[in-house]
Design an enzyme around this catalytic site. Sequence first.
Site, PDB file in Angstrom:
ATOM      1  N   LYS A  14       0.826  -1.216   0.000  1.00  0.00           N
ATOM      2  CA  LYS A  14       0.000   0.000   0.000  1.00  0.00           C
ATOM      3  C   LYS A  14       0.852   1.255   0.000  1.00  0.00           C
ATOM      4  O   LYS A  14       0.626   2.169  -0.778  1.00  0.00           O
ATOM      5  CB  LYS A  14      -0.873   0.072   1.267  1.00  0.00           C
ATOM      6  CG  LYS A  14      -2.031  -0.871   1.315  1.00  0.00           C
ATOM      7  CD  LYS A  14      -3.027  -0.475   2.413  1.00  0.00           C
ATOM      8  CE  LYS A  14      -2.440  -0.359   3.807  1.00  0.00           C
ATOM      9  NZ  LYS A  14      -2.052  -1.592   4.466  1.00  0.00           N
ATOM     10  N   ARG A  89     -10.597   1.037   7.501  1.00  0.00           N
ATOM     11  CA  ARG A  89     -10.136  -0.307   7.841  1.00  0.00           C
ATOM     12  C   ARG A  89     -11.212  -1.095   8.565  1.00  0.00           C
ATOM     13  O   ARG A  89     -10.982  -2.252   8.906  1.00  0.00           O
ATOM     14  CB  ARG A  89      -8.931  -0.189   8.778  1.00  0.00           C
ATOM     15  CG  ARG A  89      -7.589  -0.575   8.141  1.00  0.00           C
ATOM     16  CD  ARG A  89      -6.538  -0.318   9.198  1.00  0.00           C
ATOM     17  NE  ARG A  89      -5.299  -0.987   9.024  1.00  0.00           N
ATOM     18  CZ  ARG A  89      -4.190  -0.410   8.547  1.00  0.00           C
ATOM     19  NH1 ARG A  89      -4.219   0.814   8.087  1.00  0.00           N
ATOM     20  NH2 ARG A  89      -3.068  -1.069   8.536  1.00  0.00           N
ATOM     21  N   ARG A 128      10.921  -6.177   6.058  1.00  0.00           N
ATOM     22  CA  ARG A 128      10.788  -4.743   6.360  1.00  0.00           C
ATOM     23  C   ARG A 128      11.187  -4.466   7.811  1.00  0.00           C
ATOM     24  O   ARG A 128      11.867  -3.492   8.102  1.00  0.00           O
ATOM     25  CB  ARG A 128       9.351  -4.281   6.108  1.00  0.00           C
ATOM     26  CG  ARG A 128       9.189  -2.776   6.250  1.00  0.00           C
ATOM     27  CD  ARG A 128       7.835  -2.313   5.770  1.00  0.00           C
ATOM     28  NE  ARG A 128       6.786  -2.608   6.729  1.00  0.00           N
ATOM     29  CZ  ARG A 128       5.493  -2.399   6.517  1.00  0.00           C
ATOM     30  NH1 ARG A 128       5.082  -1.924   5.355  1.00  0.00           N
ATOM     31  NH2 ARG A 128       4.598  -2.673   7.440  1.00  0.00           N
ATOM     32  N   ARG A 134      10.720  -1.067  12.110  1.00  0.00           N
ATOM     33  CA  ARG A 134       9.381  -0.665  12.529  1.00  0.00           C
ATOM     34  C   ARG A 134       8.919  -1.598  13.624  1.00  0.00           C
ATOM     35  O   ARG A 134       8.947  -2.818  13.479  1.00  0.00           O
ATOM     36  CB  ARG A 134       8.424  -0.728  11.329  1.00  0.00           C
ATOM     37  CG  ARG A 134       7.568   0.507  11.228  1.00  0.00           C
ATOM     38  CD  ARG A 134       6.644   0.440  10.051  1.00  0.00           C
ATOM     39  NE  ARG A 134       5.342  -0.094  10.417  1.00  0.00           N
ATOM     40  CZ  ARG A 134       4.285  -0.011   9.636  1.00  0.00           C
ATOM     41  NH1 ARG A 134       4.381   0.574   8.453  1.00  0.00           N
ATOM     42  NH2 ARG A 134       3.130  -0.508  10.013  1.00  0.00           N
ATOM     43  N   ARG A 145      -1.664  -8.578  13.133  1.00  0.00           N
ATOM     44  CA  ARG A 145      -2.134  -7.588  12.144  1.00  0.00           C
ATOM     45  C   ARG A 145      -2.846  -8.267  10.982  1.00  0.00           C
ATOM     46  O   ARG A 145      -3.837  -7.761  10.464  1.00  0.00           O
ATOM     47  CB  ARG A 145      -0.957  -6.739  11.644  1.00  0.00           C
ATOM     48  CG  ARG A 145      -0.514  -5.729  12.720  1.00  0.00           C
ATOM     49  CD  ARG A 145       0.868  -5.195  12.466  1.00  0.00           C
ATOM     50  NE  ARG A 145       0.938  -4.402  11.265  1.00  0.00           N
ATOM     51  CZ  ARG A 145       2.038  -4.284  10.511  1.00  0.00           C
ATOM     52  NH1 ARG A 145       3.132  -4.943  10.836  1.00  0.00           N
ATOM     53  NH2 ARG A 145       2.028  -3.521   9.459  1.00  0.00           N
TER      54      ARG A 145
HETATM   55  P1  AMP Z   1      -0.142   0.878   8.554  1.00  0.00           P
HETATM   56  O1  AMP Z   1       1.041   1.767   8.444  1.00  0.00           O
HETATM   57  O2  AMP Z   1      -1.232   1.219   7.559  1.00  0.00           O
HETATM   58  O3  AMP Z   1       0.211  -0.577   8.538  1.00  0.00           O
HETATM   59  O4  AMP Z   1      -0.790   1.169   9.999  1.00  0.00           O
HETATM   60  C1  AMP Z   1      -0.058   0.949  11.184  1.00  0.00           C
HETATM   61  C2  AMP Z   1      -0.994   0.858  12.378  1.00  0.00           C
HETATM   62  O5  AMP Z   1      -1.743   2.082  12.513  1.00  0.00           O
HETATM   63  C3  AMP Z   1      -2.072  -0.215  12.284  1.00  0.00           C
HETATM   64  O6  AMP Z   1      -1.580  -1.486  12.666  1.00  0.00           O
HETATM   65  C4  AMP Z   1      -3.118   0.331  13.247  1.00  0.00           C
HETATM   66  O7  AMP Z   1      -2.738   0.124  14.590  1.00  0.00           O
HETATM   67  C5  AMP Z   1      -3.062   1.822  12.983  1.00  0.00           C
HETATM   68  N1  AMP Z   1      -3.997   2.239  11.923  1.00  0.00           N
HETATM   69  C6  AMP Z   1      -3.692   2.708  10.680  1.00  0.00           C
HETATM   70  N2  AMP Z   1      -4.800   2.996   9.986  1.00  0.00           N
HETATM   71  C7  AMP Z   1      -5.851   2.702  10.796  1.00  0.00           C
HETATM   72  C8  AMP Z   1      -7.262   2.762  10.666  1.00  0.00           C
HETATM   73  N3  AMP Z   1      -7.829   3.188   9.517  1.00  0.00           N
HETATM   74  N4  AMP Z   1      -8.026   2.379  11.705  1.00  0.00           N
HETATM   75  C9  AMP Z   1      -7.477   1.956  12.872  1.00  0.00           C
HETATM   76  N5  AMP Z   1      -6.159   1.854  13.065  1.00  0.00           N
HETATM   77  C10 AMP Z   1      -5.339   2.227  12.047  1.00  0.00           C
END
Ligand code: AMP
Length: 192
Positions: A14, A89, A128, A134, A145
Amino acid sequence: MFRALLLAPPGAGKGTQGERLAERHGVPHLATGDLLRDHVARGTDLGVAAKAAMDGGGLVPDALVIDMILERIGGSEPLKDFLLDGFPRTLRQARAAFEWGSLMGRTFDAVIMLQVPEEELVRRLVERGRQSGRSDDSADVIRNRLQVYEENTAPLIGFYEERGILLRIDGTGSVDEITERIEQSLSPLLEV
Ligand code: AMP
């Protein structure tokens, strides 16, 4: 006109594809994960509230994320175009975004879904984690996740399929190949 969102499990690309597409189409790339990590780093109220869920690979509460993103695309001068990455999400977030869009005349043109087999996702995430450090790219958090995605986010596939804007894209192969596949599927939807 370009209002799209990326819907894909963690590790599907993404972020990488989001950046490229946003640049090609000249629209802001709004990645909720990046925005939230920035809040955590700055120690804002939102960051403090979000940190535990993020560290464990769970979801930040809907109300917080919805407010954050609608403030970003709405506000006094609502954005006309944008690429959302990592939002919505949950079905609750999707409904809130749809209501906002209907009200503002800004419903989404396309939902780009990247499909990658699970063993490939795990491989990419572990890699990663090794490279970027991270904190949520460790083996047990990765598993969580992926499960959170299946339970909370996968149901959005039906939501957008019903609306006729879902694009299923093969997310394997080189970064360039994937970008080209996305562009080819997008072009009929963006021609107005
Ligand atoms: P990402 O970088 O998109 O993998 O997001 C990292 C973390 O941010 C996720 O594992 C969630 O804890 C939080 N997060 C990101 N986007 C959302 C969302 N739309 N709703 C809830 N939590 C989110």
